[in-house]
Scaffold this motif. Structure first.
Motif, PDB file in Angstrom:
ATOM      1  N   ARG A 281       4.186  -6.223 -43.993  1.00 42.96           N
ATOM      2  CA  ARG A 281       5.228  -7.123 -43.891  1.00 42.96           C
ATOM      3  C   ARG A 281       6.005  -6.689 -42.479  1.00 42.96           C
ATOM      4  O   ARG A 281       7.141  -6.666 -42.301  1.00 42.96           O
TER       5      ARG A 281
ATOM      6  N   SER B 165      16.598  -9.209 -41.026  1.00 46.65           N
ATOM      7  CA  SER B 165      15.855  -9.207 -42.404  1.00 46.65           C
ATOM      8  C   SER B 165      15.208  -7.722 -42.493  1.00 46.65           C
ATOM      9  O   SER B 165      15.210  -7.105 -43.601  1.00 46.65           O
TER      10      SER B 165
ATOM     11  N   TYR C  56      15.324  -4.589 -45.294  1.00 49.29           N
ATOM     12  CA  TYR C  56      14.244  -3.941 -45.924  1.00 49.29           C
ATOM     13  C   TYR C  56      14.466  -2.178 -45.697  1.00 49.29           C
ATOM     14  O   TYR C  56      13.984  -1.589 -46.646  1.00 49.29           O
TER      15      TYR C  56
ATOM     16  N   TRP D   2      13.343 -17.876 -43.227  1.00 54.52           N
ATOM     17  CA  TRP D   2      14.073 -17.532 -44.321  1.00 54.52           C
ATOM     18  C   TRP D   2      12.929 -16.930 -45.400  1.00 54.52           C
ATOM     19  O   TRP D   2      13.537 -16.348 -46.197  1.00 54.52           O
ATOM     20  N   ARG D   3      11.727 -17.544 -45.092  1.00 55.04           N
ATOM     21  CA  ARG D   3      10.693 -16.965 -46.032  1.00 55.04           C
ATOM     22  C   ARG D   3      10.445 -15.819 -45.620  1.00 55.04           C
ATOM     23  O   ARG D   3      10.036 -14.687 -46.716  1.00 55.04           O
TER      24      ARG D   3
ATOM     25  N   ARG E 171      12.509 -13.342 -44.534  1.00 59.15           N
ATOM     26  CA  ARG E 171      13.552 -12.570 -45.135  1.00 59.15           C
ATOM     27  C   ARG E 171      13.372 -12.462 -46.717  1.00 59.15           C
ATOM     28  O   ARG E 171      13.520 -11.534 -47.191  1.00 59.15           O
ATOM     29  N   GLN E 172      12.963 -13.701 -47.393  1.00 60.74           N
ATOM     30  CA  GLN E 172      12.606 -13.469 -48.641  1.00 60.74           C
ATOM     31  C   GLN E 172      11.805 -12.590 -49.167  1.00 60.74           C
ATOM     32  O   GLN E 172      11.941 -11.704 -50.079  1.00 60.74           O
ATOM     33  N   LEU E 173      10.534 -12.611 -48.321  1.00 56.14           N
ATOM     34  CA  LEU E 173       9.495 -11.354 -48.730  1.00 56.14           C
ATOM     35  C   LEU E 173      10.088  -9.981 -48.344  1.00 56.14           C
ATOM     36  O   LEU E 173       9.095  -9.295 -48.712  1.00 56.14           O
TER      37      LEU E 173
ATOM     38  N   ARG F 250      12.904  -8.869 -49.098  1.00 54.87           N
ATOM     39  CA  ARG F 250      14.270  -8.739 -49.692  1.00 54.87           C
ATOM     40  C   ARG F 250      14.209  -7.318 -50.283  1.00 54.87           C
ATOM     41  O   ARG F 250      15.110  -6.384 -50.413  1.00 54.87           O
ATOM     42  N   ARG F 251      13.138  -6.761 -51.142  1.00 57.03           N
ATOM     43  CA  ARG F 251      12.916  -5.948 -52.015  1.00 57.03           C
ATOM     44  C   ARG F 251      11.901  -5.032 -51.568  1.00 57.03           C
ATOM     45  O   ARG F 251      10.728  -5.451 -51.345  1.00 57.03           O
TER      46      ARG F 251
END
Ligand code: NAP
Length: 503
Positions: A372, A403, A407, A471-472, A474-476, A478-479
């Motif tokens: 990541r 982002s 994480y 934005w993708r 950031r989504q990936l 997120r957690r």
């Protein structure tokens, strides 16, 4: 002789630029005050402290090139100049409460992971330090790259790299060479061209140059941003989404690239009358393959009578002159190397040693990769900000930094909750992430556009850019999913031993 007790912190952050300051501020927001922000220089700012060449300016709109949580209503231009961004970061350190945790003039010489204690041991220019978590925020565009040219040390005039500008070198009335035509060179040349006697620009590969929409911010706009902050936020969002619209162009070579090429060619035709020169300035690769450049002043500067454009690489140096690969020789007094940075071979990779004493450089073998974009198998509790495949060709790097810091914060919270001492991505998860990155990259203009660029490492892999929407990304991130990690846990109610197992 008694040894001074080693200082120990929970988190050591290396580098006080956009990324390091953001990480420190984020951890403080989570209530973690056991941190230190180490900076080798005497002031903060990272790339915006080091790059002080004439004309240095951000090529991302300022509305976007700032922290989302620290808007600045006072920008003087829509694309801020270097001194203003440096000042923004200096003020950020105090406005975000980071100052007490900042340790300047401290260079990290080596960081070694000690498995027995599950801690990073840092050797710095100002003593030793132990940390549970190490955050690398030194940035990929940090170390100037000078081409390996025969005779470079024999040059008797003065020379400097764009990122190590020397104010003591007089340019006015002298013969100056600028080597390179990347983002730095196209900002320097228009600023110095009028003052110098002769300017020789060495262009190995012509860049695509688009019209720039930079302008002063109007007083009423500043007042509005101050009084109604939501208006500035809206400007930020609009700048963000208009840039995201370019993603399919870059990643799947969409039609938009042709439109951009037409715009760039039209500017070239408008600004360069001589068809011979125009041909030499026209790129033969697809737009976006190298970083897209913005300038209204580049072509008007290089067509001036005191400028020679040599469309050839520099191949050797003599005591008073520069020799190009086409055989031409040019006498100059000063050389400006606008030749970019050591990206894949950054010194931090030689100084960080993970499990088994292996350095990042040994793990990467010329091609940086991470899980990541942030964590590396074999390097527990190491977080790399602006790590492998997190750069952007189309949008603001500050978005990616924020982002990654989210994480990092989630990882530390998760570890605390689960009683985990250390985590590292398992090899399988890291491989799967990079296979996806490489698969998406294979179709991108950076790989298929017909150019070579600093995005590509020694193995030819693009280990610099994120091949998708930001934005993708950031989504990936997120957690933190512990299933992707090997974890080291401390058995409850005992202080030892440490046990390692897949998460
Ligand atoms: P760069 O993009 O790596 O450009 C280096 C230039 O030097 C290229 O034109 C390269 O030619 C040339 N070069 C290298 N060796 C040469 C030789 N032996 N003879 C002739 N030319 C040679 O470096 P940069 O301009 O410093 O920019 C690096 C990155 O920093 C940018 O891509 C950007 O991400 C960032 N930056 C951003 C801004 C901003 O406005 N935000 C401003 C400056 C820099 P080739 O193209 O043939 O390799």
């Amino acid at each position: 002789m008694t040894r001074e007790p080693q200082r120990e912190v929970d988190v050591a952050i290396v580098g006080a630029g956009f990324a390091g300051i953001c990480a420190a501020a984020g951890l403080l927001r989570d209530g973690n005050r056991d941190i230190v922000l180490l900076e080798r220089a005497s002031s903060v700012g990272g790339t915006w402290r080091d790059n002080r060449y004439p004309g240095c300016q951000c090529d991302v709109p300022t509305a976007l090139y700032s922290y989302s949580f620290l808007p600045e209503p006072q920008w003087s231009r829509t694309y801020a100049l270097q001194p203003e961004i440096e000042r923004y970061l200096q003020r950020a350190v105090s406005r975000l409460g980071v100052e007490p945790y900042l340790q300047l003039d401290t260079e990290v010489l080596e960081a070694r992971w000690d498995e027995a204690s599950a801690r990073w041991h840092l050797r710095t220019s100002r003593g030793e330090l132990v940390a549970r978590v190490l955050v690398g925020a030194a940035g990929p565009l940090t170390e100037p790259s000078l081409p390996d040219i025969p005779g470079i040390d024999a040059f008797e005039g003065e020379q400097m790299h764009s990122a190590r500008w020397r104010d003591d070198v007089e340019l006015a009335g002298r013969r100056v060479a600028v080597v390179g035509t990347g983002a730095s060179a196209i900002q320097i040349v228009p600023r110095i061209q009028r003052d110098v006697e002769r300017l020789v620009v060495f262009q190995r590969t012509p860049p695509w140059v688009l019209p720039h929409r930079d302008r002063p911010v109007r007083r009423y706009e500043r007042a509005l941003w101050r009084r109604v902050p939501v208006v500035q936020r809206a400007a930020r969002l609009s700048a963000y989404w208009s840039r995201e619209a370019l993603v399919p162009g870059f990643t799947r070579r969409g039609m938009i690239l042709r439109v951009i090429e037409r715009l760039a060619r039209a500017q070239l035709a408008r600004q360069v009358a001589d068809p011979g020169l125009r041909a030499r300035l026209t790129p033969s690769y697809r737009v976006g393959c190298k970083r897209l450049l913005l300038s209204n002043e580049w072509y008007p500067a290089i067509v001036q009578p005191n400028v020679d454009v040599v469309t050839s690489a520099v191949s050797r140096m003599r005591a008073r002159s520069v020799v190009a690969a086409d055989g031409s020789e040019h006498e100059v007094d000063v050389i400006v190397w606008a030749t970019g940075f050591e990206v894949a071979d950054s010194p931090i990779s030689q100084r960080v040693f993970g499990r088994g004493g292996r350095s990042l450089a040994q793990a990467w073998r010329g091609s940086p990769s991470a899980h990541r974009g942030t964590m590396v198998h074999g390097f527990p509790n190491l977080f790399l900000l602006v790590g492998p495949n997190t750069g952007l060709g189309h949008n603001s790097i500050v978005f990616m930094i924020e982002s990654q810091v989210r994480y990092l914060r989630d990882a530390l919270r998760t570890m605390r909750r689960a009683g985990i001492v250390a985590i590292e991505p398992c090899e399988r998860a890291q491989r799967a992430w990079n296979e996806q990155v490489d698969e998406r990259m294979a179709r991108s203009v950076w790989t298929t556009g017909g150019c070579s660029s600093w995005y590509l490492d020694d193995t030819g892999r693009n280990s610099s850019l994120w091949p998708g929407a930001s934005w993708r990304f950031r989504q990936l991130l997120r957690r933190v999913d512990l299933a992707e990690f090997e974890v080291v846990e401390r058995a409850p109610a005992t202080s030892a031993p440490l046990s390692r197992h897949p998460g």
